[in-house]
Design a protein around this motif. Structure first.
Motif, PDB file in Angstrom:
ATOM      1  N   LEU A  93       0.836  -1.210   0.000  1.00  0.00           N
ATOM      2  CA  LEU A  93       0.000   0.000   0.000  1.00  0.00           C
ATOM      3  C   LEU A  93       0.858   1.242   0.000  1.00  0.00           C
ATOM      4  O   LEU A  93       2.011   1.209   0.424  1.00  0.00           O
ATOM      5  CB  LEU A  93      -0.928   0.033   1.222  1.00  0.00           C
ATOM      6  CG  LEU A  93      -0.251   0.114   2.595  1.00  0.00           C
ATOM      7  CD1 LEU A  93      -1.051   1.004   3.502  1.00  0.00           C
ATOM      8  CD2 LEU A  93      -0.084  -1.275   3.180  1.00  0.00           C
ATOM      9  N   GLN A  94       0.265   2.303  -0.515  1.00  0.00           N
ATOM     10  CA  GLN A  94       0.923   3.607  -0.423  1.00  0.00           C
ATOM     11  C   GLN A  94      -0.016   4.578   0.282  1.00  0.00           C
ATOM     12  O   GLN A  94       0.049   4.751   1.479  1.00  0.00           O
ATOM     13  CB  GLN A  94       1.366   4.086  -1.797  1.00  0.00           C
ATOM     14  CG  GLN A  94       2.585   3.302  -2.285  1.00  0.00           C
ATOM     15  CD  GLN A  94       3.085   3.733  -3.641  1.00  0.00           C
ATOM     16  OE1 GLN A  94       2.887   4.854  -4.066  1.00  0.00           O
ATOM     17  NE2 GLN A  94       3.735   2.826  -4.344  1.00  0.00           N
ATOM     18  N   CYS A  95      -0.980   5.168  -0.457  1.00  0.00           N
ATOM     19  CA  CYS A  95      -1.891   6.101   0.245  1.00  0.00           C
ATOM     20  C   CYS A  95      -2.850   5.352   1.153  1.00  0.00           C
ATOM     21  O   CYS A  95      -3.371   5.908   2.112  1.00  0.00           O
ATOM     22  CB  CYS A  95      -2.662   6.954  -0.759  1.00  0.00           C
ATOM     23  SG  CYS A  95      -4.089   6.120  -1.508  1.00  0.00           S
ATOM     24  N   GLY A  96      -3.123   4.097   0.829  1.00  0.00           N
ATOM     25  CA  GLY A  96      -3.983   3.290   1.684  1.00  0.00           C
ATOM     26  C   GLY A  96      -5.466   3.376   1.379  1.00  0.00           C
ATOM     27  O   GLY A  96      -6.261   2.681   2.014  1.00  0.00           O
ATOM     28  N   PHE A  97      -5.841   4.209   0.421  1.00  0.00           N
ATOM     29  CA  PHE A  97      -7.289   4.388   0.185  1.00  0.00           C
ATOM     30  C   PHE A  97      -7.942   3.100  -0.309  1.00  0.00           C
ATOM     31  O   PHE A  97      -9.036   2.750   0.104  1.00  0.00           O
ATOM     32  CB  PHE A  97      -7.541   5.523  -0.817  1.00  0.00           C
ATOM     33  CG  PHE A  97      -8.972   5.971  -0.805  1.00  0.00           C
ATOM     34  CD1 PHE A  97      -9.417   6.896   0.130  1.00  0.00           C
ATOM     35  CD2 PHE A  97      -9.881   5.445  -1.704  1.00  0.00           C
ATOM     36  CE1 PHE A  97     -10.748   7.281   0.178  1.00  0.00           C
ATOM     37  CE2 PHE A  97     -11.210   5.830  -1.675  1.00  0.00           C
ATOM     38  CZ  PHE A  97     -11.642   6.752  -0.735  1.00  0.00           C
ATOM     39  N   CYS A  98      -7.254   2.379  -1.167  1.00  0.00           N
ATOM     40  CA  CYS A  98      -7.828   1.139  -1.704  1.00  0.00           C
ATOM     41  C   CYS A  98      -7.668  -0.030  -0.746  1.00  0.00           C
ATOM     42  O   CYS A  98      -8.252  -1.092  -0.948  1.00  0.00           O
ATOM     43  CB  CYS A  98      -7.152   0.780  -3.031  1.00  0.00           C
ATOM     44  SG  CYS A  98      -5.427   0.211  -2.813  1.00  0.00           S
ATOM     45  N   CYS A 130      -6.197   0.338  -7.809  1.00  0.00           N
ATOM     46  CA  CYS A 130      -5.248   1.050  -6.957  1.00  0.00           C
ATOM     47  C   CYS A 130      -4.548   2.084  -7.831  1.00  0.00           C
ATOM     48  O   CYS A 130      -4.025   1.747  -8.891  1.00  0.00           O
ATOM     49  CB  CYS A 130      -4.226   0.082  -6.366  1.00  0.00           C
ATOM     50  SG  CYS A 130      -2.954   0.926  -5.411  1.00  0.00           S
ATOM     51  N   ARG A 131      -4.537   3.340  -7.382  1.00  0.00           N
ATOM     52  CA  ARG A 131      -3.928   4.397  -8.179  1.00  0.00           C
ATOM     53  C   ARG A 131      -2.460   4.596  -7.843  1.00  0.00           C
ATOM     54  O   ARG A 131      -1.789   5.396  -8.485  1.00  0.00           O
ATOM     55  CB  ARG A 131      -4.689   5.730  -7.959  1.00  0.00           C
ATOM     56  CG  ARG A 131      -6.150   5.683  -8.350  1.00  0.00           C
ATOM     57  CD  ARG A 131      -6.371   5.375  -9.812  1.00  0.00           C
ATOM     58  NE  ARG A 131      -5.776   6.370 -10.689  1.00  0.00           N
ATOM     59  CZ  ARG A 131      -6.400   7.468 -11.116  1.00  0.00           C
ATOM     60  NH1 ARG A 131      -7.633   7.696 -10.736  1.00  0.00           N
ATOM     61  NH2 ARG A 131      -5.804   8.322 -11.927  1.00  0.00           N
ATOM     62  N   CYS A 132      -1.958   3.893  -6.837  1.00  0.00           N
ATOM     63  CA  CYS A 132      -0.614   4.214  -6.354  1.00  0.00           C
ATOM     64  C   CYS A 132       0.443   3.153  -6.648  1.00  0.00           C
ATOM     65  O   CYS A 132       1.555   3.486  -7.007  1.00  0.00           O
ATOM     66  CB  CYS A 132      -0.613   4.393  -4.843  1.00  0.00           C
ATOM     67  SG  CYS A 132      -1.765   5.583  -4.205  1.00  0.00           S
ATOM     68  N   THR A 133       0.127   1.902  -6.416  1.00  0.00           N
ATOM     69  CA  THR A 133       1.199   0.919  -6.223  1.00  0.00           C
ATOM     70  C   THR A 133       1.668   0.219  -7.492  1.00  0.00           C
ATOM     71  O   THR A 133       2.712  -0.410  -7.482  1.00  0.00           O
ATOM     72  CB  THR A 133       0.740  -0.185  -5.258  1.00  0.00           C
ATOM     73  OG1 THR A 133      -0.371  -0.867  -5.859  1.00  0.00           O
ATOM     74  CG2 THR A 133       0.324   0.377  -3.916  1.00  0.00           C
TER      75      THR A 133
HETATM   76  S1  FES Z   1      -2.497   2.551  -2.210  1.00  0.00           S
HETATM   77 FE1  FES Z   1      -3.319   4.399  -2.959  1.00  0.00          FE
HETATM   78  S2  FES Z   1      -5.001   3.740  -4.137  1.00  0.00           S
HETATM   79 FE2  FES Z   1      -4.028   1.932  -3.586  1.00  0.00          FE
END
Ligand code: FES
Ligand code: FES
Length: 151
Positions: A93-98, A130-133
């Motif tokens: 995870l990065q931002c954790g939203f997903c 997921c928009r980050c990982t």
């Molecule tokens: S960790 Fe940011 S959207 Fe998945």
């Protein structure tokens, strides 16, 4: 309905979505709303043991059912669920939203298929964005959790 082992009742409008019931009436705010249109999977929970996108289910449809959100995964001992531990270990995870929805999707996937291949994990998580990982560490986390019999 029963949410994470606790009975929760509330008078809601017919159109109230399960995800809003969980967040507003049950106070279980880890389940996120990403799109509200069944696309992103951020709202994934278990409904009577099956993973569902809780923005796709009316609260009224879940009457009498058992719902598990990511808050309900721990066994109460304060320890994280093996899938949560795997996400942390593999940096899934990065931002954790997903992440709450992603973790619930992996829990469901491993219950259905305790030893998935990488390809099966990727297909199984197709409904969760997921928009980050870039997904690689999420897939690694799912495979690591499978090695610990997390299902
Ligand atoms: S960790 Fe940011 S959207 Fe998945
Ligand atoms: S908020 Fe439910 S799928 Fe995106």
């Amino acid at each position: 309905m029963t949410v994470n082992g606790t009975e929760v009742g509330a008078e809601v409008e017919d159109r109230t979505l399960l995800v809003h019931f969980l967040r507003d009436a049950a106070g279980q705010t880890a389940t996120n709303v990403g799109c509200d249109t069944t696309s992103c999977g951020a709202c994934t929970v278990l409904l009577d043991g099956e993973s569902v996108k809780s923005c796709t289910v009316l609260a009224a449809q879940a009457e009498g059912c058992e719902v598990t959100t990511v808050e309900g995964l721990s066994d109460g001992s304060g320890e994280m669920h093996p899938v949560q531990r795997a996400f942390r270990q593999e940096h899934g995870l990065q931002c954790g939203f997903c992440t709450p929805g992603m973790v619930m999707a992996v829990v469901s996937l491993l219950r259905e298929n305790p030893q998935p291949t990488e390809e099966q994990v990727r297909v199984g998580l197709e409904g969760n964005l997921c928009r980050c990982t870039g997904y690689h560490n999420i897939v690694r986390a799912a495979l690591a959790a499978a090695r610990t019999d997390a299902g």
